[in-house]
Design an enzyme around this catalytic site. Sequence first.
Site, short mmCIF file in Angstrom:
data_model
loop_
_atom_site.label_atom_id
_atom_site.label_comp_id
_atom_site.label_asym_id
_atom_site.label_seq_id
_atom_site.Cartn_x
_atom_site.Cartn_y
_atom_site.Cartn_z
N GLU A 88 -3.76 8.19 -3.92
CA GLU A 88 -4.15 7.32 -2.80
C GLU A 88 -4.35 8.07 -1.49
O GLU A 88 -5.07 7.60 -0.59
CB GLU A 88 -3.10 6.23 -2.62
CG GLU A 88 -3.67 4.91 -2.18
CD GLU A 88 -4.60 4.32 -3.22
OE1 GLU A 88 -5.80 4.19 -2.91
OE2 GLU A 88 -4.15 3.99 -4.32
N GLU A 97 -6.21 4.20 -7.20
CA GLU A 97 -7.34 4.79 -6.50
C GLU A 97 -8.40 5.31 -7.45
O GLU A 97 -9.17 4.52 -7.96
CB GLU A 97 -6.93 5.87 -5.50
CG GLU A 97 -7.82 5.95 -4.26
CD GLU A 97 -9.15 6.66 -4.46
OE1 GLU A 97 -9.29 7.46 -5.38
OE2 GLU A 97 -10.07 6.40 -3.66
N GLY A 122 -14.09 0.26 -5.07
CA GLY A 122 -14.15 1.18 -3.94
C GLY A 122 -14.63 0.47 -2.69
O GLY A 122 -14.35 -0.72 -2.48
N THR A 131 -9.88 0.26 -9.78
CA THR A 131 -8.91 -0.68 -9.23
C THR A 131 -8.96 -1.92 -10.12
O THR A 131 -9.75 -1.98 -11.05
CB THR A 131 -9.27 -0.97 -7.76
OG1 THR A 131 -9.17 0.25 -7.02
CG2 THR A 131 -8.41 -2.02 -7.10
N ARG A 172 0.84 -1.20 0.00
CA ARG A 172 0.00 0.00 0.00
C ARG A 172 0.88 1.26 0.00
O ARG A 172 1.96 1.28 0.60
CB ARG A 172 -0.87 -0.01 1.26
CG ARG A 172 -1.85 1.15 1.41
CD ARG A 172 -2.96 1.08 0.42
NE ARG A 172 -4.12 1.88 0.84
CZ ARG A 172 -5.06 2.27 0.01
NH1 ARG A 172 -5.00 1.96 -1.27
NH2 ARG A 172 -6.10 2.96 0.43
N ASP A 192 -7.72 8.52 0.09
CA ASP A 192 -8.38 7.45 0.84
C ASP A 192 -8.32 7.70 2.34
O ASP A 192 -8.98 7.00 3.11
CB ASP A 192 -7.74 6.09 0.53
CG ASP A 192 -8.43 5.38 -0.62
OD1 ASP A 192 -9.43 5.91 -1.14
OD2 ASP A 192 -7.99 4.29 -1.00
N SER A 246 -8.03 1.00 3.24
CA SER A 246 -8.52 0.51 1.96
C SER A 246 -9.64 -0.47 2.19
O SER A 246 -9.79 -1.05 3.27
CB SER A 246 -7.37 -0.19 1.21
OG SER A 246 -7.86 -0.86 0.06
N SER A 247 -10.45 -0.67 1.15
CA SER A 247 -11.46 -1.73 1.17
C SER A 247 -11.06 -2.91 0.30
O SER A 247 -11.83 -3.86 0.16
CB SER A 247 -12.81 -1.19 0.68
OG SER A 247 -13.32 -0.24 1.58
#
Length: 608
Positions: A466, A449, A515, A429, A137, A469, A493-494
């Site tokens: 990013e 993102e 998302g 994504t 990440r 987020d 993040s999801s």
Amino acid sequence: MRRQFTVRLAVRPFLRPAFGPVVGLTLAFACAAPGVGKAQSQASDAVQPETGTTALRETETARAAVNASRHMVAAAHPLAAEAGRAMLRAGGNAIDAMVATQFVLGLVEPQSSGPGGGAFLVYFDAESGALTTFDGRETAPARATPTLFLDEAGEPLEFFDAVVGGRSVGTPGTVRLMGETHERYGRLPWKTVLQPAIELAETGFPVSPRLAEAIEEDATHLSRFAATRDTFFHDDGTPLEAGETFVNRSYAQTLRLIADGGADAFYTGPLAGRIVETVQGAEGNPGVLERSDLEAYRVIEREPVCVTYRQHEVCGMGPPSSGALTLGQILGMLVRFDLAGLGPLDAEAWRLIGEASRLAFADRGRYMADADHVAVPARGLLDEAYLSARSALIPEAGILAKDQVVPGSPPWDHARLQGDDRSIEFPSTSHFSIVDEAGNVVSITTTIENGFGSRLMVGGFLLNNELTDFSFATHEEGFPIANAVAPGKRPRSSMAPTIVMREGRPVYALGSPGGSRIIGYVAGALVALLDWDMDPQAAASLPHLVNRFGPFDIEENSPAADLAAPLADMGYEVNVGDLNSGLHIIELTGDGLVGGADPRREGVAIGD
């Protein structure tokens, strides 16, 4: 015996290139005509531009699951999947195929992922029998502060005022993730696994309908900066069209640098300097990324987060991802219900899934963030007694009252109360899954993102946005927000790359873009696989119903739309619209591999 559940759907038009043989471990891309410049207007007569919604439609065409006996790749673009399979055919393993697939995706699907972004990898190593995860990440620069996205009056910026430009760019992690995992597990030479993307960037590839549509829809933002404008538009200002041959020699040059110098060539040296100059020099919205941020970036190997569901272990990425924790909570609350007896087009089944999701999302907003920077009660959130108590809030009929859908009080290893947060996440994504002949399994979700990220381009690739987020605000109702910006912190993040295990062996690899709806997409697919006994293609094609914060999002032009009225009668606010997932699923069986690719995008599952 699997249930026969067929969804009539539209297969989205995409280009299926005629691949030549693998020569010298590289791909011969017969679809791409060589030429000079970024694009040539040589649209094939066979290419039909994509129009209309990306949702499922009622047609007479339905995809079937793909079967293979040796190995399989399921990815969001045929060229990327073919690159991965070429590495497997050349004697490489799942990690070799992952690197090839990722770098081709960064070329042919640049709006979704690439070297300028980050990724989460869940990996099963067949030799050791170990399941692990790797956190690639992005990180906030050292000069980022909690007020990064506040205006002079202390109010949160409008989303695109924050996104477009350098302010939103975090330290990319994808290249370091590819390099370190390949060094540890890869079999083929590093230069070999980058070669498919290099050749394709130099010779060109047909612009897909989805990419063309994305460019046209984002023309205002993409035209703001010269490098991006020059890449995606003609000299007269018109966007690239589906079927045109897109050549990206700058991307090829970047990959040659990385092929020769390894991941270090991205994080140090001239390329790193150009990245920093672009971020800091972004007109109207400069960022704070520095060379020291790139040099200091590290991939983190983390323990997987697993929850037991229907005699399976569902495992994924822990914080800074909220994916596995929130999925685990949803499944943990659903385990007492007979979803198999209700079926996939029963409004009551989706009411139960939706209520569990609402409760899980309430906890997600309060507690989940980068656990290296804030206290996250990960064990407590998945504690069996806690989830049983949360599940008991789901009524036997009807819906939860609004004032009941609040965060719970999970057991803590050490206590710290956080404010609630609903950070914006956009569905730009990509996810791909790979299984090789030895049984190694890759499940990876990768992103920049927002669509086209920050809209800043360096070396033929886009830089992420990013940092948006993170929560733009710092406090909520007097409490500090767990997902607030901080130096070196990784935004929540999801993304939910998932490997499902049974008796110590992997049985499914799956994930999706989307998302914060990723969690709902993957949860629905898991219920389809484990409760409704669907094959991977049926699970990937299943119409979507997602509930995060109370209202039900329902996929238009699909059988799910028939459930809008029953759910509204139950008391839900219902929103019917486009739900553009990108599920890519591989099942490992005693007889071989079974794959499915989401019909809402251009992906495929292919294998031998």
